[in-house]
Design a protein around this motif. Structure first.
Motif, PDB file in Angstrom:
ATOM      1  N   VAL A   1       0.837  -1.199   0.000  1.00  0.00           N
ATOM      2  CA  VAL A   1       0.000   0.000   0.000  1.00  0.00           C
ATOM      3  C   VAL A   1       0.872   1.250   0.000  1.00  0.00           C
ATOM      4  CG1 VAL A   1      -0.176   0.233   2.521  1.00  0.00           C
ATOM      5  CG2 VAL A   1      -2.064   1.015   1.052  1.00  0.00           C
TER       6      VAL A   1
ATOM      7  N   TYR B   1       0.950   3.352  -3.169  1.00  0.00           N
ATOM      8  CA  TYR B   1      -0.130   4.338  -3.305  1.00  0.00           C
ATOM      9  C   TYR B   1       0.216   5.610  -2.533  1.00  0.00           C
ATOM     10  CZ  TYR B   1      -4.596   6.672  -2.592  1.00  0.00           C
ATOM     11  OH  TYR B   1      -5.601   7.614  -2.529  1.00  0.00           O
TER      12      TYR B   1
ATOM     13  N   ALA C   1       2.539   7.793  -4.528  1.00  0.00           N
ATOM     14  CA  ALA C   1       1.833   8.567  -5.554  1.00  0.00           C
ATOM     15  C   ALA C   1       0.991   9.670  -4.923  1.00  0.00           C
ATOM     16  CB  ALA C   1       0.942   7.630  -6.382  1.00  0.00           C
ATOM     17  N   LEU C   2       0.405   9.378  -3.758  1.00  0.00           N
ATOM     18  CA  LEU C   2      -0.424  10.367  -3.066  1.00  0.00           C
ATOM     19  C   LEU C   2       0.430  11.542  -2.596  1.00  0.00           C
ATOM     20  CD1 LEU C   2      -3.396  10.718  -2.144  1.00  0.00           C
ATOM     21  CD2 LEU C   2      -2.708   9.763   0.065  1.00  0.00           C
TER      22      LEU C   2
ATOM     23  N   MET D   1      -5.072   9.862 -10.519  1.00  0.00           N
ATOM     24  CA  MET D   1      -5.013   9.644  -9.084  1.00  0.00           C
ATOM     25  C   MET D   1      -6.330   9.089  -8.560  1.00  0.00           C
ATOM     26  SD  MET D   1      -2.671   9.819  -6.849  1.00  0.00           S
ATOM     27  CE  MET D   1      -2.961   8.940  -5.304  1.00  0.00           C
TER      28      MET D   1
ATOM     29  N   LEU E   1      -6.328   5.475  -9.521  1.00  0.00           N
ATOM     30  CA  LEU E   1      -5.421   4.732  -8.647  1.00  0.00           C
ATOM     31  C   LEU E   1      -6.057   4.512  -7.281  1.00  0.00           C
ATOM     32  CD1 LEU E   1      -2.636   3.489  -8.074  1.00  0.00           C
ATOM     33  CD2 LEU E   1      -1.829   5.783  -7.435  1.00  0.00           C
ATOM     34  N   THR E   2      -6.762   5.503  -6.780  1.00  0.00           N
ATOM     35  CA  THR E   2      -7.427   5.367  -5.478  1.00  0.00           C
ATOM     36  C   THR E   2      -8.476   4.261  -5.519  1.00  0.00           C
ATOM     37  OG1 THR E   2      -7.071   7.718  -4.981  1.00  0.00           O
ATOM     38  CG2 THR E   2      -8.793   6.574  -3.743  1.00  0.00           C
TER      39      THR E   2
ATOM     40  N   THR F   1      -6.725   0.822  -5.852  1.00  0.00           N
ATOM     41  CA  THR F   1      -6.021   0.506  -4.607  1.00  0.00           C
ATOM     42  C   THR F   1      -7.020   0.093  -3.532  1.00  0.00           C
ATOM     43  OG1 THR F   1      -4.220   2.039  -5.115  1.00  0.00           O
ATOM     44  CG2 THR F   1      -4.495   1.399  -2.805  1.00  0.00           C
TER      45      THR F   1
ATOM     46  N   VAL G   1      -3.002  -5.230  -3.089  1.00  0.00           N
ATOM     47  CA  VAL G   1      -2.992  -3.775  -3.045  1.00  0.00           C
ATOM     48  C   VAL G   1      -1.665  -3.218  -3.537  1.00  0.00           C
ATOM     49  CG1 VAL G   1      -2.181  -3.628  -0.643  1.00  0.00           C
ATOM     50  CG2 VAL G   1      -3.514  -1.757  -1.618  1.00  0.00           C
TER      51      VAL G   1
ATOM     52  N   SER H   1      -1.494  -1.794  -7.481  1.00  0.00           N
ATOM     53  CA  SER H   1      -1.293  -0.337  -7.503  1.00  0.00           C
ATOM     54  C   SER H   1       0.000   0.042  -8.215  1.00  0.00           C
ATOM     55  CB  SER H   1      -1.312   0.232  -6.080  1.00  0.00           C
ATOM     56  OG  SER H   1      -0.252  -0.295  -5.296  1.00  0.00           O
TER      57      SER H   1
ATOM     58  N   ILE I   1       0.435   2.285 -11.696  1.00  0.00           N
ATOM     59  CA  ILE I   1       1.330   3.441 -11.816  1.00  0.00           C
ATOM     60  C   ILE I   1       2.286   3.264 -12.986  1.00  0.00           C
ATOM     61  CG2 ILE I   1       3.163   4.756 -10.679  1.00  0.00           C
ATOM     62  CD1 ILE I   1       1.791   3.950  -7.982  1.00  0.00           C
TER      63      ILE I   1
END
Length: 315
Positions: free
Chosen positions: A46, A49, A52-53, A67, A70-71, A74, A192, A196, A200
Motif C-alpha cells: 500500500v 499508493y 503517488a499520493l 489519481m 489509482l485510489t 487501490t 494492493v 497499484s 502506476i
C-alpha cells in the motif's frame, strides 16, 4: 532535502500500517500453493499508493483523473486482501479506474474499438503484474528497475511526465524493498501493492508511448510479460483452469522446486530485465526488431527451462 523528508514520511507510514495490519490480523497464511512458509503481514505494498499520493499533494494535485483511478483500484485491492471481493465488483472497480486513466491520457477521442483493445491490454498487464507477485523481492525489485529506466528516459531521452512523480514513487519502492527484499520478509505486497504499482507503471509507460508513438517501449516489461503469457499458454495446454492459483511460473519453479533463494531469483529477474533495457537504449534505432528478438530469446529460454525442470512440479 524534500526527497529525504518524503522517504522518512513513507517509512513511518509503512511502520504505522504494520501496526494496523497486526491489530486487524491482515496476514498471509502459507498454503500448498504458497512460495513461503511463515505467516507474514499482507498489504505492505500500500506504500506505493502513498508515494503517488505524496506526489499528488506536494505537486499541486497533478494528474487528478489518474489519481482518482489509482485510489479506486487501490481501495478494491486492499478490500480483496482483507476479505475476498467478488470478481464482478473487482472488474467494475478496475474498469472504472482504467477509464479514468484513459481520460487522463486523452484517449476518448479515439474510436470505441481502440478503447476496447486498450482496456483488454491494460487489464491483462495489471493482472500479469499481480500474478508475478509470489516471492520475496520480485515485485519491489523488478519495479525498481522499471522506474529507474523510466526516470532515465524522462531525463535523457524524451520528457513525458513530471520527474517528481517517478522519484516519489521510487522512494516508496525503496521503503517497501527494505521490508520485503530479504530472506525473511517483514511484509508482502498483497494485491494492493502489486496492482497499484502496476497501475502506476502502466500510466507512465502509456504516457511515454502516447508522447513518442513508439510501442517498442513495452520492452520495459518484457521479462514479466513473457513469463506470464507463456505460463498461461502452458496451463491452457495442460487443460488447467487459469483462474485458479498455481506454482508453475518459471520463477516459482526456481524458488520452490529448485530451492533457489527467493532473493536470488528476484535479482536474476531484475538483472535480466536491466540488461534488456540497456540493450534497448543502445539499439534504440532498431526498437521493434530489438523487441521481437528479445521476446523470441526469452520465449526460447522459457521453453528450454520448462522442458528440463517442469517435471519437478508433479501434477
Amino acid at each position: 532535502m524534500h526527497y529525504f523528508l518524503i522517504f522518512v514520511l513513507l517509512f513511518l507510514s509503512e511502520l504505522l500500517y504494520f501496526k494496523i495490519a497486526n491489530k486487524f490480523n491482515i496476514i498471509d497464511k502459507p498454503n500448498e500453493r504458497s512460495s513461503h512458509t511463515r505467516i507474514t503481514l499482507r498489504g505492505g505494498g500500500v506504500i506505493f499508493y502513498f508515494g503517488a499520493l505524496a506526489y499528488f499533494f506536494f505537486e499541486g494535485l497533478a494528474y487528478p483523473w489518474f489519481m482518482l483511478g489509482l485510489t479506486l483500484i487501490t481501495f478494491i485491492s486492499f478490500v480483496d486482501d482483507v476479505r475476498p471481493a467478488s470478481r464482478g465488483i473487482r472488474l467494475l472497480f478496475h474498469f472504472t479506474a482504467l477509464a479514468l486513466m484513459f481520460y487522463e491520457w486523452g484517449l476518448f477521442s479515439l474510436s470505441w474499438w481502440t478503447l476496447i483493445v486498450a482496456l483488454i491490454l491494460c487489464t491483462a498487464i495489471i493482472n500479469a503484474y499481480n500474478f508475478m507477485d509470489g516471492i520475496n523481492g520480485i515485485t519491489g525489485g523488478y519495479s525498481l528497475v522499471v522506474f529507474i529506466a523510466l526516470a532515465y528516459i524522462n531525463v535523457a531521452m524524451v520528457p513525458f511526465v513530471d520527474s517528481e512523480m517517478i522519484y516519489m514513487v521510487m522512494a516508496a519502492v525503496f521503503v517497501f524493498n527494505y521490508f520485503n527484499f530479504r530472506k525473511k520478509a517483514k511484509c508482502f505486497a498483497g494485491d494492493v501493492g502489486s496492482v497499484s504499482v502496476a497501475f502506476i507503471i502502466l500510466f507512465l509507460i502509456g504516457r511515454l508511448i502516447i508522447v513518442t508513438g513508439d510501442f517498442s517501449y513495452i520492452v520495459l516489461l518484457a521479462v514479466y510479460g513473457t513469463d506470464t503469457v507463456l505460463t498461461v499458454i502452458h496451463r491452457l495446454m495442460l487443460h488447467e483452469n487459469i483462474s485458479l492459483p498455481h506454482r508453475k511460473h518459471l520463477y516459482q519453479i526456481m524458488a520452490n522446486e529448485l530451492r533457489i533463494p527467493h532473493v536470488v531469483v528476484s535479482v536474476v529477474y531484475m538483472l535480466i530485465q536491466a540488461v534488456i533495457i540497456i540493450g534497448f537504449f543502445v539499439l534504440k534505432e532498431y526498437g521493434y526488431w530489438y523487441l521481437l528478438t528479445i521476446l523470441l530469446l526469452l520465449s526460447a529460454s522459457y521453453v528450454g527451462f520448462m522442458r528440463r525442470y517442469f517435471k519437478l512440479c508433479g501434477k
